[in-house]
Every structure is written in structure tokens, then in C-alpha cells.
Design a protein around this motif. Structure first.
Motif, PDB file in Angstrom:
ATOM      1  N   SER A  79       3.264  13.479  -6.112  1.00 12.77           N
ATOM      2  CA  SER A  79       2.591  12.405  -5.355  1.00 12.77           C
ATOM      3  C   SER A  79       3.470  11.131  -5.495  1.00 12.77           C
ATOM      4  CB  SER A  79       1.027  12.188  -5.577  1.00 12.77           C
ATOM      5  OG  SER A  79       0.701  11.181  -6.088  1.00 12.77           O
ATOM      6  N   CYS A  80       2.950  10.065  -4.555  1.00  7.25           N
ATOM      7  CA  CYS A  80       3.291   8.847  -4.559  1.00  7.25           C
ATOM      8  C   CYS A  80       2.971   7.892  -5.803  1.00  7.25           C
ATOM      9  CB  CYS A  80       3.064   8.166  -3.364  1.00  7.25           C
ATOM     10  SG  CYS A  80       4.037   8.627  -1.938  1.00  7.25           S
ATOM     11  N   ILE A  81       1.932   8.390  -6.471  1.00  7.47           N
ATOM     12  CA  ILE A  81       1.352   7.881  -7.654  1.00  7.47           C
ATOM     13  C   ILE A  81       2.074   8.971  -8.839  1.00  7.47           C
ATOM     14  CG2 ILE A  81      -0.225   7.082  -9.225  1.00  7.47           C
ATOM     15  CD1 ILE A  81      -1.539   5.513  -6.596  1.00  7.47           C
ATOM     16  N   PHE A  87       0.830  -1.169   0.025  1.00  8.41           N
ATOM     17  CA  PHE A  87       0.057  -0.036   0.032  1.00  8.41           C
ATOM     18  C   PHE A  87       0.661   1.252   0.062  1.00  8.41           C
ATOM     19  CE2 PHE A  87      -2.619  -3.153   2.202  1.00  8.41           C
ATOM     20  CZ  PHE A  87      -3.728  -3.143   1.430  1.00  8.41           C
ATOM     21  N   CYS A  88       2.205   0.932  -0.021  1.00  6.09           N
ATOM     22  CA  CYS A  88       2.969   2.472   0.113  1.00  6.09           C
ATOM     23  C   CYS A  88       4.287   2.021  -0.555  1.00  6.09           C
ATOM     24  CB  CYS A  88       3.417   2.610   1.651  1.00  6.09           C
ATOM     25  SG  CYS A  88       4.321   3.719   2.047  1.00  6.09           S
ATOM     26  N   VAL A  89       4.729   3.277  -1.090  1.00 11.47           N
ATOM     27  CA  VAL A  89       5.941   3.269  -1.948  1.00 11.47           C
ATOM     28  C   VAL A  89       7.327   3.048  -1.151  1.00 11.47           C
ATOM     29  CG1 VAL A  89       4.965   4.685  -3.676  1.00 11.47           C
ATOM     30  CG2 VAL A  89       6.290   5.744  -2.070  1.00 11.47           C
ATOM     31  N   THR A 131       4.280   1.401   8.971  1.00 10.10           N
ATOM     32  CA  THR A 131       3.655   2.363  10.034  1.00 10.10           C
ATOM     33  C   THR A 131       3.940   3.690   9.720  1.00 10.10           C
ATOM     34  OG1 THR A 131       6.103   2.637  10.916  1.00 10.10           O
ATOM     35  CG2 THR A 131       4.413   0.841  11.940  1.00 10.10           C
ATOM     36  N   THR A 132       3.213   4.008   8.338  1.00  9.09           N
ATOM     37  CA  THR A 132       3.233   5.595   8.193  1.00  9.09           C
ATOM     38  C   THR A 132       2.251   6.535   8.893  1.00  9.09           C
ATOM     39  OG1 THR A 132       1.869   4.872   6.257  1.00  9.09           O
ATOM     40  CG2 THR A 132       4.229   5.181   5.832  1.00  9.09           C
ATOM     41  N   CYS A 133       1.079   6.576   8.378  1.00  6.82           N
ATOM     42  CA  CYS A 133       0.371   7.545   9.415  1.00  6.82           C
ATOM     43  C   CYS A 133      -0.422   6.499  10.373  1.00  6.82           C
ATOM     44  CB  CYS A 133      -0.684   8.094   8.362  1.00  6.82           C
ATOM     45  SG  CYS A 133      -1.858   6.911   7.656  1.00  6.82           S
ATOM     46  N   ASP A 134      -1.001   7.155  11.425  1.00  8.08           N
ATOM     47  CA  ASP A 134      -1.693   6.313  12.416  1.00  8.08           C
ATOM     48  C   ASP A 134      -2.991   5.584  12.096  1.00  8.08           C
ATOM     49  OD1 ASP A 134       0.037   7.302  14.369  1.00  8.08           O
ATOM     50  OD2 ASP A 134      -1.354   8.788  14.977  1.00  8.08           O
ATOM     51  N   ASP A 194       9.957  11.996   0.543  1.00  4.25           N
ATOM     52  CA  ASP A 194       9.498  12.889   1.324  1.00  4.25           C
ATOM     53  C   ASP A 194       8.043  12.977   1.569  1.00  4.25           C
ATOM     54  OD1 ASP A 194       8.850  13.400  -1.507  1.00  4.25           O
ATOM     55  OD2 ASP A 194       9.603  15.495  -1.588  1.00  4.25           O
ATOM     56  N   CYS A 195       7.625  11.900   2.358  1.00  2.00           N
ATOM     57  CA  CYS A 195       6.176  11.748   2.772  1.00  2.00           C
ATOM     58  C   CYS A 195       5.956  12.677   3.885  1.00  2.00           C
ATOM     59  CB  CYS A 195       5.890  10.371   3.056  1.00  2.00           C
ATOM     60  SG  CYS A 195       4.396   9.893   3.876  1.00  2.00           S
ATOM     61  N   ALA A 196       4.602  13.157   3.949  1.00  4.95           N
ATOM     62  CA  ALA A 196       4.159  14.019   4.996  1.00  4.95           C
ATOM     63  C   ALA A 196       4.216  13.213   6.384  1.00  4.95           C
ATOM     64  CB  ALA A 196       2.813  14.606   4.679  1.00  4.95           C
ATOM     65  N   PHE A 203      -9.702  13.850   6.141  1.00  2.00           N
ATOM     66  CA  PHE A 203      -9.080  13.389   7.542  1.00  2.00           C
ATOM     67  C   PHE A 203      -7.876  12.602   7.221  1.00  2.00           C
ATOM     68  CE2 PHE A 203     -13.741  11.994   7.018  1.00  2.00           C
ATOM     69  CZ  PHE A 203     -14.321  13.061   7.957  1.00  2.00           C
ATOM     70  N   CYS A 204      -6.907  13.150   6.354  1.00  2.00           N
ATOM     71  CA  CYS A 204      -5.515  12.737   6.169  1.00  2.00           C
ATOM     72  C   CYS A 204      -4.905  13.988   6.961  1.00  2.00           C
ATOM     73  CB  CYS A 204      -5.046  12.794   4.918  1.00  2.00           C
ATOM     74  SG  CYS A 204      -3.311  12.747   4.535  1.00  2.00           S
ATOM     75  N   GLN A 205      -4.580  13.648   8.212  1.00  2.13           N
ATOM     76  CA  GLN A 205      -3.745  14.987   8.968  1.00  2.13           C
ATOM     77  C   GLN A 205      -2.312  15.054   8.197  1.00  2.13           C
ATOM     78  OE1 GLN A 205      -4.042  13.638  13.078  1.00  2.13           O
ATOM     79  NE2 GLN A 205      -6.141  14.667  13.411  1.00  2.13           N
ATOM     80  N   PRO A 206      -1.548  14.335   8.030  1.00  2.00           N
ATOM     81  CA  PRO A 206      -0.151  14.583   7.604  1.00  2.00           C
ATOM     82  C   PRO A 206      -0.159  15.585   6.140  1.00  2.00           C
ATOM     83  CG  PRO A 206      -0.251  12.068   7.852  1.00  2.00           C
ATOM     84  CD  PRO A 206      -1.569  12.769   8.104  1.00  2.00           C
ATOM     85  N   TYR A 207      -1.125  15.217   5.423  1.00  4.83           N
ATOM     86  CA  TYR A 207      -0.983  15.941   4.403  1.00  4.83           C
ATOM     87  C   TYR A 207      -1.902  17.324   4.297  1.00  4.83           C
ATOM     88  CZ  TYR A 207       1.805  12.990   1.382  1.00  4.83           C
ATOM     89  OH  TYR A 207       2.956  12.053   1.260  1.00  4.83           O
ATOM     90  N   SER A 208      -2.897  17.311   4.952  1.00  9.05           N
ATOM     91  CA  SER A 208      -3.690  18.528   5.112  1.00  9.05           C
ATOM     92  C   SER A 208      -2.731  19.535   5.972  1.00  9.05           C
ATOM     93  CB  SER A 208      -5.150  18.251   5.886  1.00  9.05           C
ATOM     94  OG  SER A 208      -5.255  17.198   6.411  1.00  9.05           O
ATOM     95  N   THR A 236     -12.182   8.274   8.942  1.00 13.15           N
ATOM     96  CA  THR A 236     -11.218   7.600   8.513  1.00 13.15           C
ATOM     97  C   THR A 236     -10.976   7.938   7.192  1.00 13.15           C
ATOM     98  OG1 THR A 236     -11.406   5.850  10.155  1.00 13.15           O
ATOM     99  CG2 THR A 236      -9.696   5.529   8.206  1.00 13.15           C
ATOM    100  N   CYS A 237      -9.593   8.350   6.704  1.00 14.70           N
ATOM    101  CA  CYS A 237      -9.491   8.844   5.091  1.00 14.70           C
ATOM    102  C   CYS A 237      -9.958   7.774   4.462  1.00 14.70           C
ATOM    103  CB  CYS A 237      -7.862   8.988   5.007  1.00 14.70           C
ATOM    104  SG  CYS A 237      -6.889   7.776   4.128  1.00 14.70           S
ATOM    105  N   ALA A 238     -10.238   8.043   3.044  1.00 11.15           N
ATOM    106  CA  ALA A 238     -10.969   7.524   2.099  1.00 11.15           C
ATOM    107  C   ALA A 238     -10.195   6.230   1.562  1.00 11.15           C
ATOM    108  CB  ALA A 238     -11.470   8.082   0.771  1.00 11.15           C
TER     109      ALA A 238
END
Ligand code: BJ8
Length: 424
Positions: free
Chosen positions: A309-311, A76-78, A143-146, A342-344, A375-380, A114-116
Motif C-alpha cells: 500500500s502507499c502507507i 495526500f499522495c505519494v 489527479t489520481t482518482c476522480d 503502481d497505483c490502481a 466507493f473506491c473504484q480503482p482498488y475495488s 464518496t470514499c472515507a
């Protein structure tokens, strides 16, 4: 979308009726957003075909590979290093999380706020709709975002999940942690596949993944041409498909598409009329079939010429150094390359600010649309710093928060149109 692989889907225990509904909706959505475009490149026929068979022929390929003894690893993650999986003779696939079809099931186990993206992958699993998830021998979380971190605890009740610990800072101790996590992952992948990773196999895998990054870098640099030679929607689709398709085939096909782009640029051709507002997207990843915002932007008098972005460029910007000759040296090269992401989720994350400003200038954009999933705290939260950096460089930014629903399309269109007007 082809509907002719029912026996295979049944064996994978998909909910056939709901899955048929999903394919029907996707086919319609794709037709409206993609096939309605003018001036597409010939090479996009390949991407149309891959997408039309993404649950069909590609899954058949994965099943054939499994029958021949290969293992499938879903991510699910780069941050998950595909080089390790390939070096162990496995196949890595990105698990899409860009549709809200399983939202109802997901909200039975996750909070509504929760984020989409998280709701999407949990929903796909609980609704038995994704043949990729069902094909996986191992699913790798991180373990990126909570939200993701905690959702994997629930996901692991239903699928074989392994979680990598991602550092949150970039000090020496974080690098050490990340190195030990890559070694732990290597052990796990060797156990899952039953194959030992040798220096020779890792060297080949590093080269293979770098080649795919290089062809996507070439695509990105061609998009700096004025007028824009390819739509943002098509470029996003290419990036999305890079997570599913066979890497050798994909690299060859996108190389051909870049040759076609080159010819178009030399002959002065373009996908949008001269003077069309050039914009860049920045922020959360857009997984298949999340094409909502690009479609809104490109039907509002603008063309998207880059995705931070990651994509997008976060996944393709940095190569793994190919100079190492020992297994240890190659593992170090992997550690260094992945630490540049450089992920948030990192703090501080100042590299991202510099990368966005540089990219916006290189692509000659008139503005940046910052996209955060609700609901994505890191990016918002990071949007504030991004806007400051961009406006400091004289580039306007519009911050958008949305999800996969269609209720806000008109409202978003009004905001995007006003932004496009303002950049003129
Ligand atoms: S390296 S961006 S792929 S974590 S949108 S689930 S952050 S609440 S996706 Fe990502 Fe890896 Fe970072 Fe890239 Fe959480 Fe935000 Fe949801 Fe997100």
C-alpha cells in the motif's frame, strides 16, 4: 494525547472543544489497539511518543520552522516528490485522512457515497480539527482518482491548493507529461519558498529521502523472518509516522529499532507464537488513525507481515537513482522513480500484480487480505485481477471493502477468522 498546546491550537484557529474531544478519543483508541500488545520492541516507545505529540510538539516544530522562514507543504499522495520540497528548504507533511470525525461536515459538500479518505480530509478542514492542514503554506493535490480530483476543487475554497496532473498510463507521452508536471511543481515550490533549487540541494534531498526509504526497506525485509518479530500494527504505525516526522530523526530512530529487531531475530524471539498465520495486506492506504482492520486481523489468530500500500511498500520499494550529477539528470531520475508507482489509478496496472505476488512469496504469507475503502473504484475493481494473480500463484485472497466506521467490526471479524481458518 497531550492537551497542553492550547494557545498554539487557538492561533491555528482550531475548534478547541471538538479538537479536545478528538484527542481524547484517539488516546483511548491508541491505548486499546497499541498499548495492549505484548512483546513490543523498546524502540516503539519513540513511536508512542511521536504519536502522543503529533498535534503538539511536532506542530510546535513546524511553527518554529515557519517563524524561521521555512514553508510547509501538505500532501495526500505519494506521487508528490518530497525531494523537490526539501531541496527548496521546505518541509513536507502527509495530511492524515484516516478518521471519520468530520464526516458530518464533509457530507454537506460531498456525496455520501464518496470514499472515507476523501471525506476525512475535507471533514478535517471544514471542522477545523487538523493543525497540520492549518500549518500548511501550500497543499498539493493530484489527479489520481476522480473523487480526489473533484474534492480538491472544493478544498481550494478553504486552503491554498495546487494540483499536479498524474498520468493514467505509462507510455512515452505519459512520461513526458509527468516530467513537465515535475518541472511545473518545481517552479511552484520555488515561488512558495522563495528559494531556487540547485543541483547540490537536490542531490542532498534525493539522498535524504532515499535513506528513509532504505531504512523502511530494511524493516520490511526483517519482517520476512519466521516467526514474525514485529506486529503488523507496529509496522503500520512506523510507516504512518514516516509521513509526519522529521526525516533525519525518523531514519536514525528506525535504524535503531531495526538493530533491536535484528537482535530479536538472532535470539529466536518473536511477537506472535510460532505457527501464527502470516498474512499480508494489499490495497488502499491506511492513514492515521485507521487501525481498524489490522487490529481485527491481529486479534483473529494472524499476524500481518507486510503492507502492499502507499502507507507501506508502494512508498518505499523504489529508490531514486543517485548517479546523476546535473540538475536535469536528477529531475529525470525523479521522473523515472515516481513513474514506477503502481497505483490502481493507472491502466493497465500489471506491475502491481507481479509486485504483490513477489511480495507475498518473499514474506512467506499464507494469504492476502485485499483492502478497499468503500466507493473506491480503482482498488475495488482491481481486486478481481489481484485475486486472479494470487490464486494463480497458489495464494488465497480475501477481498474486504469497508470504511472508518465501527458498525461492521463484528461482521469483518467473522470473515477474517474464517479466512485465517481456511489458510490453515
Ligand atoms: S498513489 S493509492 S496515495 S492516489 S481510496 S482517494 S484512490 S477513492 S488514495 Fe492513493 Fe496516491 Fe494512489 Fe497511493 Fe481515491 Fe480510492 Fe479514495 Fe484513494
Amino acid at each position: 494525547m497531550s492537551n497542553s498546546h492550547e494557545e498554539m491550537w487557538e492561533k491555528l484557529n482550531l475548534d478547541l472543544e471538538a479538537h479536545a474531544g478528538l484527542l481524547q478519543v484517539l488516546g483511548k483508541f491508541y491505548g486499546d489497539i497499541y498499548m495492549s500488545q505484548q512483546g513490543r520492541l523498546r524502540g516503539m516507545e519513540y513511536l508512542d511518543f511521536v504519536l502522543s505529540e503529533v498535534h503538539g510538539l511536532r506542530i510546535k516544530e513546524l511553527q518554529d520552522a515557519k517563524a524561521a522562514g521555512k514553508k510547509i507543504v501538505g500532501t495526500f499522495c505519494v506521487f508528490v516528490p518530497e525531494e523537490i520540497v526539501l531541496a527548496a528548504g521546505g518541509i513536507q507533511v502527509g495530511l492524515c485522512a484516516g478518521a471519520e470525525i468530520g464526516k458530518g461536515e464533509a457530507e454537506k459538500v460531498l456525496p455520501r457515497n464518496t470514499c472515507a479518505l476523501i471525506k476525512s480530509f475535507v471533514g478535517f478542514k471544514l471542522s477545523r480539527l487538523c493543525p497540520f492542514i492549518e500549518s500548511c503554506d501550500l497543499i498539493v493535490g493530484e489527479t489520481t482518482c476522480d473523487g480526489k480530483k473533484k474534492a480538491y476543487e472544493i478544498f481550494s475554497d478553504y486552503s491554498p491548493v495546487y494540483v499536479m496532473e498524474i498520468p493514467q498510463m505509462k507510455n512515452n507521452s505519459d512520461r513526458k507529461l509527468w516530467r513537465s508536471e515535475i518541472l511545473r511543481f518545481k517552479d511552484q515550490v520555488e515561488e512558495t519558498t522563495g528559494n531556487k533549487i540547485t543541483a547540490e540541494r537536490l542531490r542532498e534531498a534525493i539522498h535524504l529521502v532515499n535513506e528513509r526509504r532504505r531504512v523502511l526497506q530494511r524493516l520490511n525485509s526483517l519482517r520476512a523472518s519466521v516467526p514474525a518479530p514485529i506486529s503488523g500494527r507496529d509496522a503500520l504505525l512506523i510507516n504512518q509516522i514516516s509521513f509526519y516526522d522529521d526525516p533525519v530523526r525518523f531514519t536514525a530512530k528506525i535504524g535503531e529499532l531495526c538493530d533491536e529487531l535484528d537482535d530479536r531475530i538472532k535470539s529466536g524471539g518473536s511477537v506472535a507464537p510460532k505457527g501464527t498465520t502470516r498474512l499480508m495486506l494489499s490495497g488502499c492506504p491506511m492513514a492515521v488513525p485507521n487501525w481498524k482492520l489490522p487490529y481485527i486481523i491481529e486479534s483473529s489468530g494472524a499476524v500481518i507481515v507486510g503492507e502492499e500500500s502507499c502507507i507501506g511498500t508502494r512508498n518505499t520499494r523504489d529508490l531514486v537513482d543517485e548517479g546523476a550529477r546535473t540538475l536535469d539528470g536528477m529531475l529525470d531520475a525523479l521522473v523515472d522513480r515516481y513513474m514506477q508507482i503502481d497505483c490502481a489509478c493507472f491502466t493497465p496496472n500489471t506491475e502491481r500484480l507481479g509486485n504483490i505476488v513477489k511480495m507475498a512469496k518473499d514474506l512467506k504469507v499464507k494469504g492476502v487480505i485485499h483492502y478497499a475503502l468503500s466507493f473506491c473504484q480503482p482498488y475495488s475493481i482491481e481486486a478481481y485481477k489481484v485475486e486472479k494473480a494470487l490464486t494463480g500463484a497458489g495464494i488465497p485472497m480475501l477481498a474486504i471493502e469497508t470504511d472508518y466506521g465501527m458498525e461492521d467490526v463484528e461482521q469483518l471479524k467473522t470473515r477474517v477468522e474464517a479466512f485465517v481458518e481456511m489458510t490453515r
